[in-house]
Design an enzyme around this catalytic site. Structure first.
Site, PDB file in Angstrom:
ATOM      1  N   TYR A   1      12.316 -11.656  -0.889  1.00 49.18           N
ATOM      2  CA  TYR A   1      11.582 -10.743  -0.015  1.00 49.18           C
ATOM      3  C   TYR A   1      10.442 -11.492   0.709  1.00 49.18           C
ATOM      4  CZ  TYR A   1      13.493  -6.369  -2.095  1.00 49.18           C
ATOM      5  OH  TYR A   1      14.286  -5.333  -2.511  1.00 49.18           O
ATOM      6  N   GLY A   2       9.997 -12.568   0.076  1.00 53.35           N
ATOM      7  CA  GLY A   2       8.780 -13.246   0.542  1.00 53.35           C
ATOM      8  C   GLY A   2       8.883 -13.901   1.903  1.00 53.35           C
TER       9      GLY A   2
ATOM     10  N   CYS B   1       2.891 -14.902  -7.444  1.00 52.90           N
ATOM     11  CA  CYS B   1       4.336 -14.740  -7.259  1.00 52.90           C
ATOM     12  C   CYS B   1       4.962 -14.695  -8.646  1.00 52.90           C
ATOM     13  CB  CYS B   1       4.881 -15.924  -6.460  1.00 52.90           C
ATOM     14  SG  CYS B   1       6.671 -15.990  -6.395  1.00 52.90           S
ATOM     15  N   THR B   2       5.938 -13.812  -8.796  1.00 54.33           N
ATOM     16  CA  THR B   2       6.568 -13.605 -10.103  1.00 54.33           C
ATOM     17  C   THR B   2       7.087 -14.878 -10.765  1.00 54.33           C
ATOM     18  OG1 THR B   2       8.517 -13.103  -8.774  1.00 54.33           O
ATOM     19  CG2 THR B   2       7.359 -11.236  -9.781  1.00 54.33           C
ATOM     20  N   HIS B   3       7.534 -15.829  -9.938  1.00 58.37           N
ATOM     21  CA  HIS B   3       8.192 -17.012 -10.502  1.00 58.37           C
ATOM     22  C   HIS B   3       7.225 -18.055 -11.063  1.00 58.37           C
ATOM     23  CE1 HIS B   3      11.363 -15.202  -8.226  1.00 58.37           C
ATOM     24  NE2 HIS B   3      12.245 -16.129  -8.575  1.00 58.37           N
TER      25      HIS B   3
ATOM     26  N   GLU C   1      14.347 -20.579  -9.808  1.00 59.67           N
ATOM     27  CA  GLU C   1      15.669 -19.938  -9.927  1.00 59.67           C
ATOM     28  C   GLU C   1      16.710 -20.945 -10.423  1.00 59.67           C
ATOM     29  OE1 GLU C   1      16.885 -16.722  -8.763  1.00 59.67           O
ATOM     30  OE2 GLU C   1      14.872 -15.956  -8.367  1.00 59.67           O
TER      31      GLU C   1
ATOM     32  N   CYS D   1       6.901  -7.579  -8.329  1.00 58.73           N
ATOM     33  CA  CYS D   1       6.942  -8.468  -7.157  1.00 58.73           C
ATOM     34  C   CYS D   1       5.621  -8.379  -6.378  1.00 58.73           C
ATOM     35  CB  CYS D   1       8.108  -8.028  -6.273  1.00 58.73           C
ATOM     36  SG  CYS D   1       8.321  -9.024  -4.818  1.00 58.73           S
ATOM     37  N   ASN D   2       4.995  -9.524  -6.201  1.00 58.00           N
ATOM     38  CA  ASN D   2       3.731  -9.553  -5.446  1.00 58.00           C
ATOM     39  C   ASN D   2       3.948  -9.154  -3.989  1.00 58.00           C
ATOM     40  OD1 ASN D   2       1.341 -11.213  -7.014  1.00 58.00           O
ATOM     41  ND2 ASN D   2       3.381 -11.643  -7.780  1.00 58.00           N
TER      42      ASN D   2
ATOM     43  N   ASP E   1      11.657  -5.689  -9.154  1.00 54.53           N
ATOM     44  CA  ASP E   1      11.367  -6.977  -8.521  1.00 54.53           C
ATOM     45  C   ASP E   1      12.464  -7.279  -7.506  1.00 54.53           C
ATOM     46  OD1 ASP E   1       9.955  -9.461  -8.167  1.00 54.53           O
ATOM     47  OD2 ASP E   1      11.637 -10.435  -9.166  1.00 54.53           O
ATOM     48  N   SER E   2      12.160  -8.205  -6.615  1.00 54.10           N
ATOM     49  CA  SER E   2      13.160  -8.611  -5.623  1.00 54.10           C
ATOM     50  C   SER E   2      14.336  -9.345  -6.289  1.00 54.10           C
ATOM     51  CB  SER E   2      12.507  -9.519  -4.588  1.00 54.10           C
ATOM     52  OG  SER E   2      11.879 -10.602  -5.237  1.00 54.10           O
TER      53      SER E   2
HETATM   54  N1  DGL Z   1       9.157 -11.660  -6.395  1.00 56.76           N
HETATM   55  C1  DGL Z   1       8.569 -12.355  -5.268  1.00 56.76           C
HETATM   56  C2  DGL Z   1       7.044 -12.281  -5.365  1.00 56.76           C
HETATM   57  O1  DGL Z   1       6.468 -12.131  -6.428  1.00 56.76           O
HETATM   58  C3  DGL Z   1       9.035 -13.788  -5.180  1.00 56.76           C
HETATM   59  C4  DGL Z   1      10.494 -13.937  -4.758  1.00 56.76           C
HETATM   60  C5  DGL Z   1      10.778 -13.362  -3.386  1.00 56.76           C
HETATM   61  O2  DGL Z   1      10.342 -13.948  -2.367  1.00 56.76           O
HETATM   62  O3  DGL Z   1      11.417 -12.316  -3.326  1.00 56.76           O
HETATM   63  O4  DGL Z   1       6.392 -12.343  -4.347  1.00 56.76           O
END
Ligand code: DGL
Length: 247
Positions: free
Chosen positions: A39-40, A180-182, A150, A70-71, A7-8
């Site tokens: 990353y998003g 999104c993971t969060h 976060e 990570c999506n 994941d990011s």
């Molecule tokens: N892990 C990212 C996602 O699921 C969310 C956090 C990011 O922007 O890196 O898209």
């Protein structure tokens, strides 16, 4: 079976939670690119470059498959990652879309996708849903939820105001894709916001189901071992893991 989860940052732990609960895996190697999250907000080439660099980390371990929790990575980098690895690299978008079908969402039911700017811009969820015949799809970027989670903000007035801001023109969808993971960490607040309780599509549950269908998995007696690594502040990530994986 030893698997990798990439994941990011910390968010992919929401997927790890489902993977541990499934009891299928001997060991999970988790790598969060905490030095370069998010990353998003980045562009396609940067997301691909970072994701390929993460593959080099997993070369240190003998993994059977890699899940990109990570999506955003799943939206842009899967093809390149699969070309450069000798194990399968599996994203969370296809499994999320399959979960919509599994929950018996009808083709003209409304589906709301919430995700990072990059994931929404990729159109990966939208295209895959349209290919299956879904025709009432809305996708919105809700990136502010990422730093809130976060910060450990899972409910309360800041989150309420942000939901109000993002969803002011949106009525309750039949299905809400947590793209999104969060976002699974704020799923209670999201459900409460939309009074009629949409069906929530959660990447972790969806990927476990996808793996059950596509791999012959056996439940283990022993607990899954989890090893956590990060490109920055690994102790901080391990602290978050203790908190998030306990509820
Ligand atoms: N892990 C990212 C996602 O699921 C969310 C956090 C990011 O922007 O890196 O898209």
């Amino acid at each position: 079976m030893r698997i990798g989860v990439f994941d990011s940052g910390a968010g992919g732990l929401s997927v790890v939670k489902s993977l541990i609960k499934s009891k299928y895996f001997d060991e999970i190697i988790y790598y969060g690119d905490t030095a370069r999250v998010p990353y998003g907000t980045k562009d396609k080439n940067t997301i691909i470059r970072y994701s390929l660099e993460a593959l080099e980390f997993f070369n240190n371990f003998d993994i059977d498959l890699l899940i990109t929790a990570c999506n955003t990575v799943s939206a842009y980098a899967l093809e390149d990652m699969n070309q450069q690895s000798n194990y399968p690299v599996i994203g969370v978008i296809k499994s999320g879309v399959m979960a919509v079908e599994r929950h018996n969402i009808k083709k003209d039911d409304s589906i709301l996708i919430i995700a990072t700017r990059a994931t929404v811009a990729s159109n990966k969820y939208q295209d895959a849903l349209r290919d299956l015949g879904y025709n009432n799809i809305t996708a919105i970027q809700t990136g502010l939820f990422v730093p809130m989670v976060e910060e450990g903000i899972f409910s309360g007035e800041i989150l309420d105001a942000t939901m109000q801001y993002y969803f002011r023109d949106i009525s309750t969808p039949s299905a809400l894709i947590l793209g999104c993971t969060h976002f699974p960490l704020i799923s209670n607040s999201l459900s409460n916001y939309f009074k009629n309780f949409p069906t929530l599509i959660h990447s972790g549950e969806a990927i476990v189901n996808y793996l059950e269908i596509n791999y012959s998995l056996e439940e283990k007696q022993d607990e899954t071992k989890l090893k956590i690594f990060a490109s920055d502040n690994v102790s901080g990530l391990r602290r978050i893991a203790k908190k998030w994986l306990s509820f």
